[in-house]
Write a protein that holds these residues in place. Structure first.
Motif, PDB file in Angstrom:
ATOM      1  N   ALA A 100       0.852  -1.196   0.000  1.00 27.62           N
ATOM      2  CA  ALA A 100       0.000   0.000   0.000  1.00 27.62           C
ATOM      3  C   ALA A 100       0.884   1.241   0.000  1.00 27.62           C
ATOM      4  N   THR A 101       1.466   1.530  -1.139  1.00 27.65           N
ATOM      5  CA  THR A 101       2.405   2.634  -1.272  1.00 27.65           C
ATOM      6  C   THR A 101       2.417   3.102  -2.715  1.00 27.65           C
ATOM      7  N   ILE A 102       2.944   4.295  -2.938  1.00 26.05           N
ATOM      8  CA  ILE A 102       3.075   4.763  -4.308  1.00 26.05           C
ATOM      9  C   ILE A 102       4.508   4.595  -4.808  1.00 26.05           C
ATOM     10  N   VAL A 103       5.397   4.153  -3.927  1.00 31.72           N
ATOM     11  CA  VAL A 103       6.803   4.009  -4.278  1.00 31.72           C
ATOM     12  C   VAL A 103       7.103   2.538  -4.574  1.00 31.72           C
ATOM     13  N   LEU A 104       7.812   2.273  -5.647  1.00 31.57           N
ATOM     14  CA  LEU A 104       8.194   0.892  -5.924  1.00 31.57           C
ATOM     15  C   LEU A 104       9.021   0.330  -4.772  1.00 31.57           C
ATOM     16  N   ARG A 105       8.686  -0.855  -4.345  1.00 33.13           N
ATOM     17  CA  ARG A 105       9.374  -1.497  -3.239  1.00 33.13           C
ATOM     18  C   ARG A 105      10.057  -2.763  -3.735  1.00 33.13           C
ATOM     19  N   THR A 106      11.257  -3.015  -3.215  1.00 34.93           N
ATOM     20  CA  THR A 106      12.014  -4.184  -3.660  1.00 34.93           C
ATOM     21  C   THR A 106      12.429  -5.102  -2.533  1.00 34.93           C
ATOM     22  N   THR A 107      11.997  -4.825  -1.312  1.00 31.61           N
ATOM     23  CA  THR A 107      12.304  -5.711  -0.190  1.00 31.61           C
ATOM     24  C   THR A 107      11.011  -6.278   0.375  1.00 31.61           C
ATOM     25  N   SER A 108      11.053  -7.533   0.772  1.00 37.06           N
ATOM     26  CA  SER A 108       9.836  -8.226   1.175  1.00 37.06           C
ATOM     27  C   SER A 108       9.163  -7.599   2.388  1.00 37.06           C
ATOM     28  N   ARG A 109       9.941  -7.026   3.293  1.00 39.89           N
ATOM     29  CA  ARG A 109       9.332  -6.485   4.517  1.00 39.89           C
ATOM     30  C   ARG A 109       8.461  -5.268   4.228  1.00 39.89           C
ATOM     31  N   GLU A 110       8.583  -4.692   3.036  1.00 36.24           N
ATOM     32  CA  GLU A 110       7.808  -3.495   2.691  1.00 36.24           C
ATOM     33  C   GLU A 110       6.464  -3.825   2.069  1.00 36.24           C
ATOM     34  N   TYR A 111       6.168  -5.116   1.930  1.00 38.70           N
ATOM     35  CA  TYR A 111       4.911  -5.540   1.341  1.00 38.70           C
ATOM     36  C   TYR A 111       3.940  -5.985   2.426  1.00 38.70           C
ATOM     37  N   ASP A 112       2.660  -5.693   2.179  1.00 35.53           N
ATOM     38  CA  ASP A 112       1.644  -5.895   3.208  1.00 35.53           C
ATOM     39  C   ASP A 112       0.869  -7.202   3.062  1.00 35.53           C
ATOM     40  N   TYR A 113       0.674  -7.646   1.830  1.00 34.08           N
ATOM     41  CA  TYR A 113      -0.143  -8.835   1.581  1.00 34.08           C
ATOM     42  C   TYR A 113       0.612  -9.780   0.662  1.00 34.08           C
ATOM     43  N   TRP A 114       0.372 -11.078   0.869  1.00 38.97           N
ATOM     44  CA  TRP A 114       1.105 -12.107   0.133  1.00 38.97           C
ATOM     45  C   TRP A 114       0.156 -13.195  -0.348  1.00 38.97           C
ATOM     46  N   GLY A 115       0.496 -13.746  -1.499  1.00 41.11           N
ATOM     47  CA  GLY A 115      -0.190 -14.923  -1.998  1.00 41.11           C
ATOM     48  C   GLY A 115       0.444 -16.175  -1.440  1.00 41.11           C
ATOM     49  N   GLN A 116      -0.088 -17.317  -1.884  1.00 41.20           N
ATOM     50  CA  GLN A 116       0.342 -18.590  -1.300  1.00 41.20           C
ATOM     51  C   GLN A 116       1.599 -19.147  -1.940  1.00 41.20           C
ATOM     52  N   GLY A 117       1.918 -18.717  -3.133  1.00 42.13           N
ATOM     53  CA  GLY A 117       3.177 -19.119  -3.738  1.00 42.13           C
ATOM     54  C   GLY A 117       3.148 -20.415  -4.521  1.00 42.13           C
ATOM     55  N   PRO A 118       2.968 -20.370  -5.871  1.00 45.98           N
ATOM     56  CA  PRO A 118       3.069 -21.592  -6.663  1.00 45.98           C
ATOM     57  C   PRO A 118       4.522 -21.989  -6.896  1.00 45.98           C
ATOM     58  N   GLN A 119       4.749 -23.275  -7.070  1.00 43.32           N
ATOM     59  CA  GLN A 119       6.091 -23.803  -7.343  1.00 43.32           C
ATOM     60  C   GLN A 119       6.380 -23.676  -8.832  1.00 43.32           C
ATOM     61  N   VAL A 120       7.570 -23.205  -9.140  1.00 43.24           N
ATOM     62  CA  VAL A 120       8.085 -23.202 -10.509  1.00 43.24           C
ATOM     63  C   VAL A 120       9.353 -24.049 -10.504  1.00 43.24           C
ATOM     64  N   THR A 121       9.373 -25.090 -11.339  1.00 44.03           N
ATOM     65  CA  THR A 121      10.529 -25.973 -11.421  1.00 44.03           C
ATOM     66  C   THR A 121      11.027 -25.994 -12.856  1.00 44.03           C
ATOM     67  N   VAL A 122      12.309 -25.689 -13.022  1.00 42.88           N
ATOM     68  CA  VAL A 122      12.923 -25.671 -14.349  1.00 42.88           C
ATOM     69  C   VAL A 122      13.946 -26.801 -14.399  1.00 42.88           C
ATOM     70  N   SER A 123      13.711 -27.742 -15.290  1.00 37.69           N
ATOM     71  CA  SER A 123      14.618 -28.877 -15.401  1.00 37.69           C
ATOM     72  C   SER A 123      15.694 -28.596 -16.452  1.00 37.69           C
ATOM     73  N   SER A 124      16.872 -29.158 -16.229  1.00 36.78           N
ATOM     74  CA  SER A 124      17.994 -28.929 -17.161  1.00 36.78           C
ATOM     75  C   SER A 124      18.009 -29.957 -18.272  1.00 36.78           C
TER      76      SER A 124
END
Length: 124
Positions: A100-124
């Motif tokens: 909830a800010t107008i300034v771009l934020r790049t650190t996790s502690r500056e964010y207020d809400y989070w999703g659950q996080g899907p897994q991304v797996t890249v195979s070689s």
């Protein structure tokens, strides 16, 4: 209060592409800076990309510049992360976040809400 629900994770071969989506519910989505973070096993959560209210300002981590694209559609309350030329080191759980800010934020502690996080797996 904002609820975030991500989709689009999965398994892909190196060099392939995936698009993550993050649908937001709640009020005033267009007034939140939206970001993507990722966390690999045994590592700290790291910044991937962020986008301002209107999409006019965007920031990327150096490791994904030129390969990933963040965008948002305020009419659909959705933010996207297009991931191209994926590498095995991109393997992680990817989190959508809202600040909830107008300034771009790049650190996790500056964010207020989070999703659950899907897994991304890249195979070689």
């Amino acid at each position: 209060q904002v609820q975030l629900v991500e989709s689009g994770g999965g398994l892909v071969q190196a060099g392939g592409s995936l698009r993550l989506s993050c649908a937001a519910s709640g009020r005033s989505f267009s007034k939140y800076v939206m970001g993507w973070f990722r966390q690999a096993p045994g590592k700290e959560r790291e910044f991937v990309a962020a986008i301002s209210w209107t999409g006019g300002r965007i920031s990327y981590a150096e490791s994904v510049k030129g390969r990933f694209t963040i965008s948002r559609d305020n009419a659909k309350n959705t933010v996207y992360l297009q991931m191209n030329s994926l590498k095995p080191e991109d393997t992680a759980v990817y989190y959508c976040a809202a600040a909830a800010t107008i300034v771009l934020r790049t650190t996790s502690r500056e964010y207020d809400y989070w999703g659950q996080g899907p897994q991304v797996t890249v195979s070689s």
